[in-house]
Motif scaffolding. Sequence first.
Motif: not given
Length: 95
Positions: A21-49
């Motif tokens: 996000x800080x590097x403005x690499x939006x697609x890679x940020x989305x991939x990291x978020x998706x990976x985290x949400x696969x592990x825990x679908x209810x993670x508040x921080x990832x859902x907020x991001x």
Amino acid sequence: TALAFNSQNLKACYRLAKAHQMLKDWEEAGDAIDSGLKIDKGNKDLLKLQKLLGAKVRKARLNRQQRERSRAERTSRIKDVWRYCKEDKISLGRV
């Protein structure tokens, strides 16, 4: 990275998403978020991001798809020209 050692590390997924996000690499940020949400679908921080970056990630992914489609179309046209020249025994390039 920490994900190389433990792919189930939620904290590493979140931090990777924030770094992209800080590097403005939006697609890679989305991939990291998706990976985290696969592990825990209810993670508040990832859902907020995900909510915060959702539009930018979608736009970046759409732009990549359009670039790939455009590149494939150009490649196809070039191959058609080469095929036409080969059929008519027209030499292209250095002689």
